[in-house]
Each structure stands twice: as C-alpha cells, then as structure tokens.
Write a protein that holds these residues in place. Structure first.
Motif, PDB file in Angstrom:
ATOM      1  N   UNK A 151     -16.122   6.347 -13.682  1.00  0.00           N
ATOM      2  CA  UNK A 151     -15.221   6.736 -14.770  1.00  0.00           C
ATOM      3  C   UNK A 151     -14.448   7.992 -14.391  1.00  0.00           C
ATOM      4  N   UNK A 152     -15.120   8.980 -13.832  1.00  0.00           N
ATOM      5  CA  UNK A 152     -14.448  10.218 -13.444  1.00  0.00           C
ATOM      6  C   UNK A 152     -13.455   9.965 -12.314  1.00  0.00           C
ATOM      7  N   UNK A 153     -13.784   9.049 -11.431  1.00  0.00           N
ATOM      8  CA  UNK A 153     -12.894   8.751 -10.302  1.00  0.00           C
ATOM      9  C   UNK A 153     -11.556   8.209 -10.778  1.00  0.00           C
ATOM     10  N   UNK A 154     -11.573   7.452 -11.875  1.00  0.00           N
ATOM     11  CA  UNK A 154     -10.335   6.834 -12.367  1.00  0.00           C
ATOM     12  C   UNK A 154      -9.543   7.736 -13.302  1.00  0.00           C
ATOM     13  N   UNK A 155     -10.153   8.817 -13.758  1.00  0.00           N
ATOM     14  CA  UNK A 155      -9.472   9.685 -14.722  1.00  0.00           C
ATOM     15  C   UNK A 155      -8.504  10.624 -14.012  1.00  0.00           C
ATOM     16  N   UNK A 156      -7.381  10.879 -14.671  1.00  0.00           N
ATOM     17  CA  UNK A 156      -6.405  11.805 -14.090  1.00  0.00           C
ATOM     18  C   UNK A 156      -6.151  13.006 -14.963  1.00  0.00           C
ATOM     19  N   UNK A 157      -7.121  13.339 -15.823  1.00  0.00           N
ATOM     20  CA  UNK A 157      -6.896  14.366 -16.828  1.00  0.00           C
ATOM     21  C   UNK A 157      -7.082  15.793 -16.321  1.00  0.00           C
ATOM     22  N   UNK A 158      -7.793  15.986 -15.220  1.00  0.00           N
ATOM     23  CA  UNK A 158      -8.121  17.332 -14.761  1.00  0.00           C
ATOM     24  C   UNK A 158      -7.275  17.660 -13.539  1.00  0.00           C
ATOM     25  N   UNK A 159      -6.577  18.766 -13.602  1.00  0.00           N
ATOM     26  CA  UNK A 159      -5.757  19.210 -12.478  1.00  0.00           C
ATOM     27  C   UNK A 159      -6.567  20.160 -11.606  1.00  0.00           C
ATOM     28  N   UNK A 160      -6.494  19.954 -10.301  1.00  0.00           N
ATOM     29  CA  UNK A 160      -7.202  20.806  -9.344  1.00  0.00           C
ATOM     30  C   UNK A 160      -6.201  21.275  -8.301  1.00  0.00           C
ATOM     31  N   UNK A 161      -6.523  22.343  -7.575  1.00  0.00           N
ATOM     32  CA  UNK A 161      -5.640  22.774  -6.486  1.00  0.00           C
ATOM     33  C   UNK A 161      -5.415  21.634  -5.492  1.00  0.00           C
ATOM     34  N   UNK A 162      -4.194  21.355  -5.184  1.00  0.00           N
ATOM     35  CA  UNK A 162      -3.848  20.209  -4.340  1.00  0.00           C
ATOM     36  C   UNK A 162      -3.882  20.568  -2.858  1.00  0.00           C
ATOM     37  N   UNK A 163      -4.285  19.579  -2.066  1.00  0.00           N
ATOM     38  CA  UNK A 163      -4.225  19.724  -0.611  1.00  0.00           C
ATOM     39  C   UNK A 163      -2.997  19.042  -0.030  1.00  0.00           C
ATOM     40  N   UNK A 164      -2.154  18.529  -0.908  1.00  0.00           N
ATOM     41  CA  UNK A 164      -0.914  17.903  -0.464  1.00  0.00           C
ATOM     42  C   UNK A 164       0.153  18.977  -0.290  1.00  0.00           C
ATOM     43  N   UNK A 165      -0.009  19.747   0.768  1.00  0.00           N
ATOM     44  CA  UNK A 165       0.881  20.884   1.031  1.00  0.00           C
ATOM     45  C   UNK A 165       1.341  20.822   2.485  1.00  0.00           C
ATOM     46  N   UNK A 166       2.235  21.721   2.808  1.00  0.00           N
ATOM     47  CA  UNK A 166       2.708  21.812   4.189  1.00  0.00           C
ATOM     48  C   UNK A 166       1.560  22.228   5.106  1.00  0.00           C
ATOM     49  N   UNK A 167       1.563  21.766   6.360  1.00  0.00           N
ATOM     50  CA  UNK A 167       0.461  22.116   7.284  1.00  0.00           C
ATOM     51  C   UNK A 167       0.204  23.608   7.390  1.00  0.00           C
ATOM     52  N   UNK A 168       1.240  24.416   7.310  1.00  0.00           N
ATOM     53  CA  UNK A 168       1.058  25.863   7.427  1.00  0.00           C
ATOM     54  C   UNK A 168       0.313  26.457   6.229  1.00  0.00           C
ATOM     55  N   UNK A 169       0.290  25.733   5.117  1.00  0.00           N
ATOM     56  CA  UNK A 169      -0.367  26.231   3.909  1.00  0.00           C
ATOM     57  C   UNK A 169      -1.703  25.554   3.641  1.00  0.00           C
TER      58      UNK A 169
END
Length: 431
Positions: A151-169
């Motif tokens: 259930x938690x895997x399918x939920x999108x309600x909680x925002x977390x710091x993203x790792x979808x960033x530029x390689x330098x960051x």
C-alpha cells in the motif's frame, strides 16, 4: 447659526462618507453571499484537492472562475481546474475517517487486514497524517508487513528529497535523503527507501549506507539498517551481527536483526548463538536472545531452549543460604592487662600479660539481587524470542516452556533445519 444646526451639519459632513462606505460594503457582501450560495465552491474552506499527478493537498481553498485558489503563507495561489481530479471538504472526509477508525481499533497482530485497508483509504482520501499514524502502529508490530508495504509503495502522498538531480548534485541529494529518512517515523521512512530504490542498487549507495551504520546518531544507524535490508538484502552481514548484539540502542539492534533475517540463511545465527551460550555477560546474552527472536530462524529454537533450561536450573552451592562476603574495618590497640609474677631464689620476675582492644565494624554483603535481576531479564527475553519464532504460548513461566519443549522438541531440532526446504517453522500446538 444656532449650535444645534452647526452640530447637525458637522455630523452629516463627517458621517456621510462613512455611511455610504458601509452601504457599498454591505451591497458587496450581499452580492458575494449570493454568489457563494449560487456556487458553494466559491466559499473559503479547508478542502482536500487531489491533483492529476496523484498528489493531494489539504488547504484553505476557493473556486475562482476556471481555477482553484489555495492559501499558502497568506498568499493565494492558483491551480487550473484541469489539473484537479477531485475536491472534497476536509470536514466531510474527517467525519468518515472517524467512523472507520472507530471500527478498526485496536490493531490486532493476528489480523491487521482491516487496519491496512484503513491506511489505504486514508491515503487515497488525502488524510496522509492520519493514515501514516496507523501505518506506524502496524509496523511497530510487524516491521515487514507485506500488504502494508505494498500500500505504501503505491501511494504518492509523501514528498521526499529527490535523487533525480544533476550528477554534480547527486551526493548532496543523497545526504539530504538519508538525513530525511533518519528523522522520520517508520511509515515515512519507507518512502525514503523507495526513493533510494529508484536511484538503483549502486555500489555508491551501498557504501554510503554502510558508512551510516557507524554513525554516532542512533536514528541514522537504524535507518541505514532498514535501507540495507530493503535495497540490498543480505549485504553487510558482519556489521549487522555486531550491531544486533552490541549496539547500545534497542532500535538499532532490532533493525540489524531484521536485516539478518532478510539474508535467508540460518547459518547467520551461529555467532549470536555462541554469545548466548558462552558469554559471561547476562545483558549480552539477553541481547543475543532478543536478536534471535527478531531473526526468526527455526534453527534458533533449540539453542534458546538449551539456554532457558540452563538458566532455570537451581544454582549449586549447597543449602539455601547464598554465598556471602565479609570484611572488617577497624583498629587494634595493644595494652598490658596484668603481670604474672614468679619468685625464684634471690630474684623476682614480672611476666607481662598483653591483651588487644578491637574497635571497628564488620560488614557482610551478598550479590543475590543483581544476579537474580540479570537472569530474570535474560530468561524473559528468551521466552519472548521463543514465542516470536514458534508462535506458541504455553504459559508465562520457564517451567511452561520446558514442558512445551518436552512435547515438541523433535519438531524443532536444529538438524531438521539444515535442509533449506525445511527452514519454515513447523506447526505445533501450545502443548
């Protein structure tokens, strides 16, 4: 001009604009009220807005033309209506939540399906904080509850710091995500772990988590153990064994023990069984028993029972009196008490009689209390571990468990667990 006429003229001069302003405001209010009655969505109220990307927000909002406006830090922001899938009044949703919650509490370890459904409903309805609080309670009972994790895997309600960033960051983003995960309660930690999974099971992520195991901060060590067992099951076995027994934090010991359970290899219990059977430290033996219970390997039942039987046996020493130690602290004062006079021919001898005066205190001590407390904690931990692994509940005393073992020992012998196909716990009665 008479004073009365002057007063009336002055009053009309000053009050005229005020009265006119109030009339305009009243007219505007009536127009707004009519508009609100015509369109209730135009009224300011706390609502739950579900966006087209699956995210939900709980804010004070209102409808303004073809868009929705919501208040953020006293500033109204606009969202096109095309981006919003559903709008509900928060009060209505909370009313439904309270009715469903009353029917699902308390959480039953044997059947958490209704509570998991409550979590799913809350997350879908936009009540993230309420649903996650129930999820935390379930994870406290079953840290790896599969239906809840799905259930938690399918939920999108909680925002977390993203790792979808530029390689330098990326390095800074990983550090922010690890800090975030360590600071969150159990359910939100699962969202941080999900973000780590999305980044991929890379060597750099594993090395970073391994370093986190050595952190001085308890929450960072426990989150690292959780992330390793979710993303890299079976990794870092040696550090996990050390933390499962030696870590001063019960939270970290449990997380490390669960990571060893994810290895899915009964052989990992060997060093912990050695501590249980050979250590002279009662607290370490208790930690080892606790770890074996969380690891949940059936092969641990026999060594746990052997230790329980040994700890429950009467201690040798003869008689019912426990050993004591004595010490005397004082002073000795010598003095001449008398003379023994002997008379011989032409001489006399006075032989002095020396006596000793004692002054001080004699102290006697026994350590029965410390030993009894240590053994009591140890055997209680062993019984809890046995209950976790076997699912049996023969009673609350060691005698009850020993009687249970006499009836069920053959089903739990370690030799029977050597075959990987027989690792599952056998089904036995409470005997």
């Amino acid at each position: 001009m008479p004073y009365r006429l002057l007063f009336s003229f002055a009053f009309l001069t000053l009050a005229g604009p005020l009265i006119a302003g109030r009339a305009v405001a009243a007219a505007a209010f009536e127009a707004s009220d009519e508009a609100t009655q015509a369109d209730p969505d135009a009224r300011e109220a706390r609502r739950i807005l579900r966006l087209s990307n699956g995210q939900t927000i709980r804010v004070v909002s209102r409808k303004a033309g073809d868009a929705w406006e919501y208040k953020s830090k006293e500033v109204w922001k606009s969202v096109p209506a095309s981006r919003i899938e559903r709008v509900t009044l928060e009060a209505d949703v909370l009313r439904q939540w309270r009715a469903l919650e009353a029917a699902c509490t308390p959480i039953d370890r044997r059947d958490v399906s209704r509570s998991i459904e409550l979590v799913r409903w809350a997350l879908d309805a936009g009540l993230a904080s309420e649903g996650l609080s129930v999820a935390d309670a379930i994870l406290a009972l079953e840290p790896d509850q599969p239906q809840l994790l799905a259930v938690l895997e399918k939920s999108g309600d909680v925002s977390v710091p993203s790792l979808d960033v530029a390689p330098s960051e990326l390095e800074n983003a990983k550090a922010a995500l690890l800090r975030f995960g360590a600071s969150m309660p159990p359910a939100v930690r699962e969202f941080a772990v999900r973000e780590l999974k999305r980044a991929g099971a890379t060597d750099s992520v594993r090395e970073e988590l391994a370093r986190e195991l050595s952190s001085n901060v308890t929450s960072r060590r426990s989150f690292a153990a959780l992330a390793l067992r979710r993303v890299f099951p079976g990794a870092e076995v040696k550090p996990m064994v050390l933390h499962a027994v030696l870590d001063p934090s019960a939270e970290v010991r449990q997380a490390a023990s669960l990571a060893l359970r994810a290895v899915d290899e009964p052989g990992v219990i060997v060093p912990i069984v050695r501590v249980l059977g050979e250590s002279e430290s009662a607290p370490l033996r208790a930690n080892a028993a606790e770890a074996l219970g969380h690891m949940h390997y059936a092969a641990a039942v026999e060594p746990l029972m052997n230790r329980l039987i040994a700890a429950s046996a009467p201690q040798s020493g003869g008689g019912s009196r426990i050993p004591h130690s004595s010490i005397f602290v004082g002073t000795q004062i010598a003095y001449i008490q008398d003379f023994d006079v002997e008379i011989a021919q032409a001489s006399a001898v006075a032989d002095p009689k020396i006596n000793v005066l004692l002054e001080g205190a004699s102290l006697e001590a026994a350590v029965q209390g410390v030993q009894q407390v240590s053994v009591s904690v140890e055997v209680a931990t062993i019984r809890t571990a046995l209950g976790r692994i076997t699912g049996a509940n023969p009673g609350v005393s060691s005698k009850d468990w020993i009687a249970w073992w006499q009836k069920n020992a053959d089903a739990w012998r370690s030799a029977d667990r050597s075959d990987p196909s027989k690792r599952a716990a056998p089904t036995t009665g409470n005997g």
